[in-house]
Design an enzyme around this catalytic site. Structure first.
Site, PDB file in Angstrom:
ATOM      1  N   HIS A  16      53.377 -87.218  28.804  1.00 31.91           N
ATOM      2  CA  HIS A  16      53.452 -85.790  28.525  1.00 31.91           C
ATOM      3  C   HIS A  16      53.539 -85.475  27.035  1.00 31.91           C
ATOM      4  O   HIS A  16      53.432 -84.310  26.651  1.00 31.91           O
ATOM      5  CB  HIS A  16      54.656 -85.182  29.253  1.00 31.91           C
ATOM      6  CG  HIS A  16      54.387 -84.886  30.688  1.00 31.91           C
ATOM      7  ND1 HIS A  16      54.165 -85.878  31.622  1.00 31.91           N
ATOM      8  CD2 HIS A  16      54.272 -83.710  31.361  1.00 31.91           C
ATOM      9  CE1 HIS A  16      53.946 -85.331  32.800  1.00 31.91           C
ATOM     10  NE2 HIS A  16      54.000 -84.020  32.676  1.00 31.91           N
TER      11      HIS A  16
ATOM     12  N   SER B 141      47.258 -85.920  28.990  1.00 28.17           N
ATOM     13  CA  SER B 141      46.348 -86.813  29.712  1.00 28.17           C
ATOM     14  C   SER B 141      45.062 -87.044  28.918  1.00 28.17           C
ATOM     15  O   SER B 141      44.577 -86.148  28.213  1.00 28.17           O
ATOM     16  CB  SER B 141      45.995 -86.217  31.081  1.00 28.17           C
ATOM     17  OG  SER B 141      47.135 -86.078  31.889  1.00 28.17           O
TER      18      SER B 141
ATOM     19  N   LYS C 261      43.628 -81.423  44.091  1.00 24.38           N
ATOM     20  CA  LYS C 261      42.758 -82.595  43.995  1.00 24.38           C
ATOM     21  C   LYS C 261      43.511 -83.871  44.354  1.00 24.38           C
ATOM     22  O   LYS C 261      42.991 -84.738  45.079  1.00 24.38           O
ATOM     23  CB  LYS C 261      42.197 -82.699  42.576  1.00 24.38           C
ATOM     24  CG  LYS C 261      41.008 -83.633  42.433  1.00 24.38           C
ATOM     25  CD  LYS C 261      40.332 -83.429  41.094  1.00 24.38           C
ATOM     26  CE  LYS C 261      39.014 -84.199  41.032  1.00 24.38           C
ATOM     27  NZ  LYS C 261      38.271 -83.906  39.799  1.00 24.38           N
ATOM     28  N   ASP C 262      44.741 -83.995  43.868  1.00 24.84           N
ATOM     29  CA  ASP C 262      45.564 -85.153  44.224  1.00 24.84           C
ATOM     30  C   ASP C 262      45.913 -85.134  45.705  1.00 24.84           C
ATOM     31  O   ASP C 262      46.035 -86.193  46.334  1.00 24.84           O
ATOM     32  CB  ASP C 262      46.849 -85.176  43.390  1.00 24.84           C
ATOM     33  CG  ASP C 262      46.600 -85.579  41.947  1.00 24.84           C
ATOM     34  OD1 ASP C 262      45.599 -86.270  41.693  1.00 24.84           O
ATOM     35  OD2 ASP C 262      47.410 -85.202  41.080  1.00 24.84           O
TER      36      ASP C 262
ATOM     37  N   GLU D 138      49.548-114.473  47.789  1.00 24.54           N
ATOM     38  CA  GLU D 138      48.941-113.250  48.290  1.00 24.54           C
ATOM     39  C   GLU D 138      47.705-112.908  47.465  1.00 24.54           C
ATOM     40  O   GLU D 138      47.586-113.300  46.293  1.00 24.54           O
ATOM     41  CB  GLU D 138      49.934-112.091  48.216  1.00 24.54           C
ATOM     42  CG  GLU D 138      51.036-112.172  49.278  1.00 24.54           C
ATOM     43  CD  GLU D 138      50.571-111.667  50.631  1.00 24.54           C
ATOM     44  OE1 GLU D 138      49.651-112.293  51.212  1.00 24.54           O
ATOM     45  OE2 GLU D 138      51.122-110.673  51.114  1.00 24.54           O
TER      46      GLU D 138
END
Length: 453
Positions: free
Chosen positions: A219, A223, A247-248, A291
């Site tokens: 922040h 972004s 959108k998320d 894994e």
């Protein structure tokens, strides 16, 4: 990030005004993920993975806390308690499958997040700290996942712990005492289970703390975006809510559909069948493999099959095992210096034609080969493929990327984010005192205008 046009939080009721004065939590949320946080208007779905990673972390913490209520970290009963969870605890099977597959989905999301950061150079100034904290999160995830894989106390759990902790024995002088200290003995047993269980329970909360720092650091500069051009004006941004919450939300819906499909229909597809056999120190599995999300680094570890010696003397400088350990950890640690290796003034791979070719036809196939070879037996041709891929991996970051950043001629950048989205920007045509306003030739690599002479 602070912009003059950012909406300010205004409490409307007496309660919210009182709360804003005493504990401004609503203001914090509003400025962090609400209308008070302007975001570049051109973010694509590759920017969804940060939110998805946070959702994955919450899934792991919630399911892990409930599973811990029914698990006993004791070598005599650990395997039985896992079966008890699967068979006797109400919805225990769903919680265990959600936790096990949640780890895989967490790594899928994080790998996508990392590759997005690599392609769009999200590690460049002024966002170096965001990237560095992200690498710390990834390392903590790997440690947490490894210790969690040991807890079911199946064959792969036991022998995976034996092999991975055995890597520390390659360190000169202090290696073997360090391995004994980590395990609490000479082989994985009750002491190791207790230590791994405690740390596996604790580390997700540490990860959550670093995630908060990660978001805080985000922040400050704001972004990044697909063009790599910084925000210049209000038209370059939209409020995070409702545009990117919607959108998320769509991305989260797709993610949850895939996740629930895996949990209910393919719960064991990403696991190893040998881990449903109780741990037996006297029976070594034919093929010990971690894994899937550890496979590229496991391939790098196994790529070193010969000692580093002084020519014609036979004197060993570095044993092969130690070389593998150094390379495995080095393959991640070099990400810490990535912001200073790539000196290109252009961020986005869309405007870097040479970088883009080496990324899509060099780095991505190399990672695919490492993933495949890490899960394959330690035999030919997989060993040779691992060695070639490992060599290119380090060559890409330490040699190719710095050279490209110096010699590459990038494509012209748009004047602003607005121009990249709508094709023109009225601000570009407006007269500006003291600046050149005559086309792409007057643009600096970051998309800003250069001063007039």
């Amino acid at each position: 990030m602070s912009f003059a046009w950012a909406k300010q939080y205004e409490p409307k009721t007496g309660l919210t005004k009182w709360l804003d004065e005493k504990l401004p939590l609503p203001r914090l949320v509003y400025n962090a993920v609400g209308a008070g946080y302007p975001v570049p208007r051109n973010l694509n779905y590759m920017w969804n993975f940060g939110v998805l990673a946070g959702v994955c972390l919450m899934i792991q913490i919630i399911t892990g806390v409930v599973l811990a209520m029914h698990y006993a970290a004791n070598g005599l009963v650990a395997f039985a308690t896992v079966e008890h969870i699967m068979r006797d605890v109400n919805y225990g099977w769903m919680l265990r499958y959600a936790h096990a597959n949640g780890a895989s989905f967490f790594f899928i999301v994080i790998y996508m997040h990392i590759f997005r950061g690599l392609f769009y150079s999200s590690y460049k100034a002024p966002r170096e700290m965001i990237w560095l904290l992200g690498v710390v999160i990834f390392l903590l995830m790997m440690a947490t996942a490894f210790m969690g894989y040991v807890l079911p106390w199946g064959q792969m759990s036991f022998w995976g712990a034996q092999v991975i902790t055995g890597l520390f024995s390659a360190i000169p002088l202090v290696g073997e005492p360090l391995q004994v200290w980590l395990l609490g003995g000479f082989a994985p047993d009750n002491a190791a289970l207790n230590r791994f269980f405690s740390l596996h329970f604790l580390l997700p909360f540490v990860i959550a703390g670093v995630v908060i720092l990660h978001i805080w650091a985000l922040h400050i500069p704001g972004s990044s975006n697909p063009t790599g051009v910084e925000v210049k004006q209000e038209s370059d941004t939209v409020p995070f809510h409702p545009y990117y919450t919607a959108k998320d939300g769509f991305g989260l819906g797709v993610f949850l559909i895939l996740f629930t499909a895996m949990v209910f229909f393919l719960p064991n597809a990403l696991g190893h069948p040998d881990n449903y056999i109780e741990a037996n120190p006297l029976s070594t599995p034919a093929h010990i493999v971690p894994e899937w999300y550890f496979w590229p680094f496991y391939a790098i570890l196994r790529a070193f099959t010969g000692d580093l010696t002084i020519p014609f003397t036979g004197i060993t400088l570095i044993p092969a095992k130690l070389l593998g350990v150094i390379a495995m950890f080095g393959s991640i640690l070099l990400w810490f210096i990535l912001p200073w290796l790539d000196k290109s003034p252009v961020r986005s791979g869309h405007y870097r034609p040479l970088f883009r070719k080496f990324f899509w036809f060099g780095l991505i196939p190399t990672m695919a080969v490492l993933f495949y070879c890490g899960g394959a037996p330690a035999e030919e041709p997989f060993v040779v493929l691992s060695q070639i891929a490992t060599a290119y991996y380090f060559l890409h970051f330490l040699v190719i990327l710095p050279i490209i950043s110096q010699i590459e001629v990038p494509k012209p950048l748009p004047f602003s984010i607005t121009e990249a989205v709508v094709g023109q920007d009225p601000a570009r045509e407006a007269p500006r005192a003291g600046v050149v306003n005559g086309g792409d030739a007057g643009n600096l690599p970051d998309g800003s205008l250069q001063p007039a002479e």
